[in-house]
Each structure stands twice: as structure tokens, then as C-alpha cells.
Design a protein around this motif. Structure first.
Motif, PDB file in Angstrom:
ATOM      1  N   ALA A  29      32.180   4.415  40.656  1.00  0.00           N
ATOM      2  CA  ALA A  29      31.961   3.081  41.228  1.00  0.00           C
ATOM      3  C   ALA A  29      32.865   2.890  42.445  1.00  0.00           C
ATOM      4  O   ALA A  29      32.429   2.419  43.498  1.00  0.00           O
ATOM      5  CB  ALA A  29      32.232   2.008  40.178  1.00  0.00           C
ATOM      6  N   ALA A 140      14.150   3.798  36.510  1.00  0.00           N
ATOM      7  CA  ALA A 140      14.359   2.354  36.567  1.00  0.00           C
ATOM      8  C   ALA A 140      13.640   1.808  37.793  1.00  0.00           C
ATOM      9  O   ALA A 140      13.682   2.413  38.855  1.00  0.00           O
ATOM     10  CB  ALA A 140      15.845   2.044  36.639  1.00  0.00           C
ATOM     11  N   PRO A 142      13.596  -1.313  40.280  1.00  0.00           N
ATOM     12  CA  PRO A 142      14.374  -2.503  40.625  1.00  0.00           C
ATOM     13  C   PRO A 142      13.504  -3.753  40.705  1.00  0.00           C
ATOM     14  O   PRO A 142      12.318  -3.669  41.015  1.00  0.00           O
ATOM     15  CB  PRO A 142      14.968  -2.152  41.986  1.00  0.00           C
ATOM     16  N   HIS A 172      21.928   4.230  30.607  1.00  0.00           N
ATOM     17  CA  HIS A 172      21.995   4.797  31.955  1.00  0.00           C
ATOM     18  C   HIS A 172      21.081   4.019  32.912  1.00  0.00           C
ATOM     19  O   HIS A 172      21.500   3.594  33.990  1.00  0.00           O
ATOM     20  CB  HIS A 172      21.601   6.277  31.897  1.00  0.00           C
ATOM     21  N   GLU A 173      19.837   3.831  32.500  1.00  0.00           N
ATOM     22  CA  GLU A 173      18.889   3.127  33.377  1.00  0.00           C
ATOM     23  C   GLU A 173      19.272   1.652  33.525  1.00  0.00           C
ATOM     24  O   GLU A 173      19.090   1.063  34.593  1.00  0.00           O
ATOM     25  CB  GLU A 173      17.456   3.263  32.836  1.00  0.00           C
ATOM     26  N   HIS A 176      21.765   1.342  36.258  1.00  0.00           N
ATOM     27  CA  HIS A 176      21.133   1.369  37.589  1.00  0.00           C
ATOM     28  C   HIS A 176      20.620  -0.027  37.967  1.00  0.00           C
ATOM     29  O   HIS A 176      20.803  -0.478  39.092  1.00  0.00           O
ATOM     30  CB  HIS A 176      19.940   2.324  37.593  1.00  0.00           C
ATOM     31  N   HIS A 179      23.657  -2.757  38.305  1.00  0.00           N
ATOM     32  CA  HIS A 179      24.496  -2.581  39.512  1.00  0.00           C
ATOM     33  C   HIS A 179      23.651  -2.507  40.779  1.00  0.00           C
ATOM     34  O   HIS A 179      24.188  -2.284  41.859  1.00  0.00           O
ATOM     35  CB  HIS A 179      25.358  -1.329  39.386  1.00  0.00           C
ATOM     36  N   HIS A 182      19.761   0.705  43.881  1.00  0.00           N
ATOM     37  CA  HIS A 182      18.818   0.944  44.983  1.00  0.00           C
ATOM     38  C   HIS A 182      19.361   0.352  46.285  1.00  0.00           C
ATOM     39  O   HIS A 182      19.057   0.843  47.360  1.00  0.00           O
ATOM     40  CB  HIS A 182      17.437   0.380  44.648  1.00  0.00           C
ATOM     41  N   ARG A 185      21.760   2.864  47.773  1.00  0.00           N
ATOM     42  CA  ARG A 185      21.032   3.999  48.355  1.00  0.00           C
ATOM     43  C   ARG A 185      20.343   3.610  49.657  1.00  0.00           C
ATOM     44  O   ARG A 185      20.294   4.403  50.597  1.00  0.00           O
ATOM     45  CB  ARG A 185      20.007   4.515  47.341  1.00  0.00           C
ATOM     46  N   GLU A 210      24.307   8.100  40.344  1.00  0.00           N
ATOM     47  CA  GLU A 210      23.919   8.728  39.075  1.00  0.00           C
ATOM     48  C   GLU A 210      25.148   8.883  38.170  1.00  0.00           C
ATOM     49  O   GLU A 210      25.091   8.604  36.969  1.00  0.00           O
ATOM     50  CB  GLU A 210      23.281  10.104  39.303  1.00  0.00           C
ATOM     51  N   ASP A 216      28.819   4.581  32.893  1.00  0.00           N
ATOM     52  CA  ASP A 216      28.489   3.334  32.203  1.00  0.00           C
ATOM     53  C   ASP A 216      27.872   3.620  30.842  1.00  0.00           C
ATOM     54  O   ASP A 216      28.203   2.983  29.848  1.00  0.00           O
ATOM     55  CB  ASP A 216      27.511   2.505  33.042  1.00  0.00           C
TER      56      ASP A 216
ATOM     57  N   ASN B   2      35.835  -1.138  39.024  1.00  0.00           N
ATOM     58  CA  ASN B   2      34.888  -0.388  38.202  1.00  0.00           C
ATOM     59  C   ASN B   2      35.178  -0.673  36.749  1.00  0.00           C
ATOM     60  O   ASN B   2      35.719   0.143  36.030  1.00  0.00           O
ATOM     61  CB  ASN B   2      34.986   1.101  38.496  1.00  0.00           C
ATOM     62  N   ALA B   4      33.383  -0.839  34.277  1.00  0.00           N
ATOM     63  CA  ALA B   4      32.586  -0.219  33.225  1.00  0.00           C
ATOM     64  C   ALA B   4      32.878   1.269  33.067  1.00  0.00           C
ATOM     65  O   ALA B   4      32.108   1.993  32.491  1.00  0.00           O
ATOM     66  CB  ALA B   4      31.118  -0.429  33.528  1.00  0.00           C
ATOM     67  N   ASN B   5      34.013   1.722  33.599  1.00  0.00           N
ATOM     68  CA  ASN B   5      34.226   3.159  33.554  1.00  0.00           C
ATOM     69  C   ASN B   5      35.233   3.603  32.508  1.00  0.00           C
ATOM     70  O   ASN B   5      36.364   3.944  32.783  1.00  0.00           O
ATOM     71  CB  ASN B   5      34.640   3.664  34.930  1.00  0.00           C
ATOM     72  N   THR B 103      13.614   4.699  45.997  1.00  0.00           N
ATOM     73  CA  THR B 103      13.824   3.401  45.379  1.00  0.00           C
ATOM     74  C   THR B 103      14.115   3.485  43.894  1.00  0.00           C
ATOM     75  O   THR B 103      14.894   2.724  43.367  1.00  0.00           O
ATOM     76  CB  THR B 103      12.574   2.528  45.573  1.00  0.00           C
ATOM     77  N   ALA B 105      15.394   4.949  40.345  1.00  0.00           N
ATOM     78  CA  ALA B 105      16.484   5.761  39.837  1.00  0.00           C
ATOM     79  C   ALA B 105      15.984   6.534  38.622  1.00  0.00           C
ATOM     80  O   ALA B 105      15.682   5.963  37.600  1.00  0.00           O
ATOM     81  CB  ALA B 105      17.652   4.860  39.459  1.00  0.00           C
TER      82      ALA B 105
END
Lengths: 339, 129
Positions: A29, A140, A142, A172-173, A176, A179, A182, A185, A210, A216, B2, B4-5, B103, B105
Motif C-alpha cells: 500500500a 473484480a 469496479p 482478495h477481490e 481491490h 481500495h 482501478h 492503475r 495485486e 489484505d 496501510n 490492512a497489512n 480495468t 482486477a
């Protein structure tokens, strides 16, 4: 204009080479945010430098010189920038403008499609939308404003993983979506469009986001090796699933970094790196200061060129009336002070 | 920055994830299952009543169907219509790899063969089942 005007280009090249490697050594992060901030600073200062270089040539055009009330000739003599350099800068700026518009349009269209697909699912479907397909697929989507983001998973993927590993996938998804990765990116793509020297940035940000989602997920299930296992199992199951076309191979950056992600998870919680963060912040500040310095230099150059300005009747426009009047007064005083 | 880490400051299960997990179990098993089976599949991480109430919520949303079992109670299965609906809505996205790269993930992407061997080793070294 001194060498300092080229400093942002050097900074960009340096960031392109060392930034991704440094960012990978801290919590993802932090790495994502730091790398994007540094990239943005480099891109903006590079644009400024290009504009300054271009200005030296554009400023010599008679019409521009008249409007700006400086001497084009004097600018030519005082300026250390060769016309070739200035022309290259102008051409680069034009290319960048096209690249920026193209990138922004492409991203906006992709995002619009994602939102449209999400909206078509309707409010009844929960966050998890299942595709009844044997293919190993999970991603995922958005959300737009007032919509919820979706996690689309194929039954093939769900059946590959056990219940604990599915929890990893969902966490995981979810990371994404929560936070809004997209956006990170998209920003990376725009930065690279504005500063082509930063070409490695999108791939690095893709990998970092990723990793961020992996960290997370590991925190959610409180088990790093479980997270690594879920990732490895999904990747292995998906290995024969996709025959990438050459085109998607270019655009899909995250291609070969699954082993890296697995190894990072098994290596333990990433350490905070205050020294690296401090060094990068200092470099960033130096970059901004040098840009301000280059801006100053250019202002001085044009300032000196102004002293050589002689208003000619044809050159006087509304914008220069004030300057012209001032010069006339000065000249009058010099001759004998009487009208 | 961060939060959540790995600080352990994150709630174990974000809200909304419960329904997703139970629905994922139903799809993974691919046959009508009782709440007890769902609970077992989830590794007893959830109380029976939690599984029950989650299944009821999913049923109310029409995301799962239920049929009475011989022993009383219900067996639950995911609604097939819903998956077809999802497939239709997502067709455009699934067809466009370019958009997916930019777009969406994705959880994993495909692997070069040399990485495959590496992952196999890691999986076995970790004692994965």
C-alpha cells in the motif's frame, strides 16, 4: 537556461529503473502510493521542462514576441537551447497530448463498460456473481457511483479451491474493490502517457496492487501460507485455461508475477522502510525544486529579452499597449523630457 | 497509511462476505445441500444459526432455491437463472481482454511453464492438501 531544465528527465529515468524495485521492498500500500506520487511529480515536472524548452523557440516567433513584448532576437542570442532541442520538445509535447487523450478515452470506455455490466446485474444479485463455466476465472468489476462493485467468479474457480481458499479469493477481490485499485492503475497509465520515460510504471503498479490485495486477504484470513496456497492453486488450475493472444500478452501485465506474489506471502509481513521512504521523498523534493529553478531561469531569460524589446507600430496590440506606453515614456525622458 | 497489512487490526470477516462465502459453497458443491453440510464445508468457522440465517437471506433474494428434505428442514441449491443472468451481463467484459487488463482486477493470470514448476514446488513445500 541551464542544465537544470533536463533534471526531471534524469529523475524520470532514475525512477523508472529503481522505483519499482524500491517499492517492492515495502508494504505494497505504501509502495503503491509512493511510486504514484513520485511518478506524478516526475511527469508534471517533465511536462514543465518540455514546455520551457518549447517556449524558447515559440518565443522567437515575431507575433508571439510582439504579444509578449520581448525581443525575439535577444532571446535567440541569450538562449543556450538549440532550435533542434526546442523543436524536439514541441514534437514530444504534441505526441504526449495525443497519448494522454487516447489513454484517457480508452480507460473511460473500459470503465463505462464495466459499470454497464455491473448495472445489468441489477440490485438483486449480491456482490458475488457466479458464472456457471468450467473456465478458471475470477475478477473484480469496479462500481460506479451508487452502485456496488462485483466479484465475478466461475464455478470452475470455486470448485478448484477449498472453502478456506475461497475465503482468500473473496477477500482478495474485496480488497481491490474497497481500495479502488482501478484508479491507481488508471493514474499509472496516464502518468506513463504524460512521461514515456516512466514506461515501467503501469506494470509495477499492477503488481503492487495485486500484492496489496494479497496482503489484505492474508490479514483477513490471518494466514499467509493459506493465502499463498490459494494463489498457487488457482494459478496452476488456470494454466491451460487461457491461450493469450499476442495482443493481450502486451496489455495484460500481471502475467508472470504469481510466483513472486506467492514468495512474498511466504517471506512474511513486509517491513516498513522509513529510510527508503525518506530517500525517495527527498529525491522528489529535489526534483520539484529543480523544476522551480528551471522555471525561474526561463523567466529571467524572457525578462532579459524584454529589455531588448522595441515597440514597432505594427507590433502594438491591445496586450502590449501598456508596455509600449511605458517604453515611449522612457524614450521621451531620454531625449529631453519634453513633448 | 496501510492499515490492512498484517497488523491484525482488520476484522476477520468484512460485512457482506458471509453471504458470498455461503453462496460460493453452494456453487462449489453443485448439488442441493443442507445447512449442516454448508457449515461442515466451511470448516465449522460459523455457528449453525449463522449459516441458517444467511441461507434464509439468500433465499429471500431469490439467489438460492430450497426443497424440503425427507428428514424435515430444507436443502439449498443456487439459482441457475442467476448464473445465466450473470453470464449475459458479463459477456461483453469477458470477450474483451483489453478491458480486463486495464480495468478489471483478476485473481491470477496464466503462467509460463517455468513458473508452473516453481509453484508446484511451493505448493508441496507448504504441505498443501
Amino acid at each position: 537556461m541551464e542544465l537544470i531544465v533536463y533534471a526531471p528527465f534524469a529523475a524520470s529515468a532514475l525512477l523508472a529503473v529503481s522505483g519499482p524495485r524500491l517499492a517492492a521492498r515495502m508494504p505494497p500500500a505504501t509502495g503503491t502510493r509512493l511510486l504514484l506520487t513520485a511518478g506524478l511529480a516526475c511527469a508534471l515536472t517533465s511536462l514543465l521542462s518540455l514546455a520551457l524548452l518549447a517556449a524558447t523557440l515559440i518565443g522567437r516567433l515575431p507575433l508571439v514576441a510582439a504579444v509578449g513584448a520581448w525581443s525575439g532576437d535577444r532571446l535567440r542570442h541569450a538562449d543556450p537551447v538549440s532550435p533542434l532541442t526546442a523543436k524536439t520538445a514541441i514534437l514530444t509535447l504534441a505526441t504526449i497530448a495525443i497519448a494522454l487523450v487516447w489513454t484517457a478515452a480508452r480507460r473511460a470506455r473500459a470503465l463505462h463498460r464495466a459499470r454497464h455490466a455491473s448495472a445489468r446485474l441489477g440490485p438483486r444479485t449480491g456482490r458475488l456473481a457466479v458464472l456457471d463455466q468450467p473456465a478458471i476465472e475470477a475478477f473484480a468489476v469496479p462500481a460506479g457511483r451508487g452502485q456496488q462493485g462485483r466479484i465475478v467468479v466461475s464455478t470452475g474457480m470455486l470448485r478448484t479451491l477449498n472453502a478456506e481458499e475461497r475465503q482468500v479469493l473473496l477477500a482478495h477481490e474485496t480488497a481491490h474493490l474497497d481500495h479502488r485499485h482501478h484508479r491507481h492503475r488508471t493514474l499509472a497509465a496516464l502518468i506513463t502517457a504524460a512521461d514515456p520515460l516512466l514506461a515501467p510504471l503501469p506494470a509495477a503498479i499492477h503488481h503492487l496492487t495485486e500484492r496489496w490485495a494479497d496482503e489484505d486477504a492474508a490479514a483477513t484470513v490471518t494466514d499467509r501460507s493459506l493465502t499463498a496456497r490459494a494463489l498457487a492453486r488457482a494459478a496452476l488450475a488456470a494454466r491451460h485455461d487461457e491461450r493469450p493472444s499476442p495482443r493481450s500478452a502486451v496489455l495484460c501485465f500481471g502475467r508472470s508475477d504469481v510466483p513472486g506474489r506467492v514468495r512474498a506471502l511466504l517471506a512474511g509481513t513486509p517491513a516498513r522502510r522509513p529510510v527508503i521512504v525518506a530517500v525517495l521523498t527527498a529525491a522528489l523534493t529535489a526534483c520539484l525544486v529543480s523544476a522551480a529553478e528551471a522555471g525561474n531561469d526561463t523567466a529571467h531569460l524572457f525578462g532579459r529579452a524584454r529589455h531588448g524589446y522595441h515597440a514597432r507600430p505594427l507590433g502594438i496590440t491591445a496586450a502590449t499597449t501598456h508596455e509600449a506606453r511605458h517604453l515611449i515614456t522612457v524614450l521621451d525622458h531620454r531625449t529631453d523630457g519634453s513633448r | 497509511m496501510n492499515h490492512a497489512n498484517g497488523d491484525g487490526a482488520v476484522p476477520r470477516r468484512p460485512p457482506g462476505m458471509l453471504e458470498d462465502e455461503v453462496l460460493a459453497v453452494l456453487w462449489a458443491l453443485g448439488r442441493p445441500v443442507t445447512p449442516a453440510e454448508v457449515q461442515l464445508e466451511l470448516g465449522d468457522r460459523l455457528a449453525y444459526t449463522t449459516v441458517m440465517s444467511t441461507l434464509s437471506r439468500l433465499h429471500r433474494k431469490n439467489l438460492v432455491t430450497r426443497t424440503p428434505t425427507a428428514r424435515g428442514g430444507y436443502a439449498y441449491a443456487p439459482t441457475m437463472d442467476e448464473a445465466e443472468h450473470t453470464a449475459r451481463a458479463m459477456t461483453e467484459l469477458l470477450d474483451r481482454r483489453r478491458d480486463r487488463a486495464g480495468t478489471l482486477a483478476r485473481f491470477v493470470s496464466s503462467l509460463p511453464p517455468e513458473d508452473e514448476a516453481l509453484l508446484q514446488r511451493l505448493l508441496h513445500a507448504e504441505g498443501g492438501d
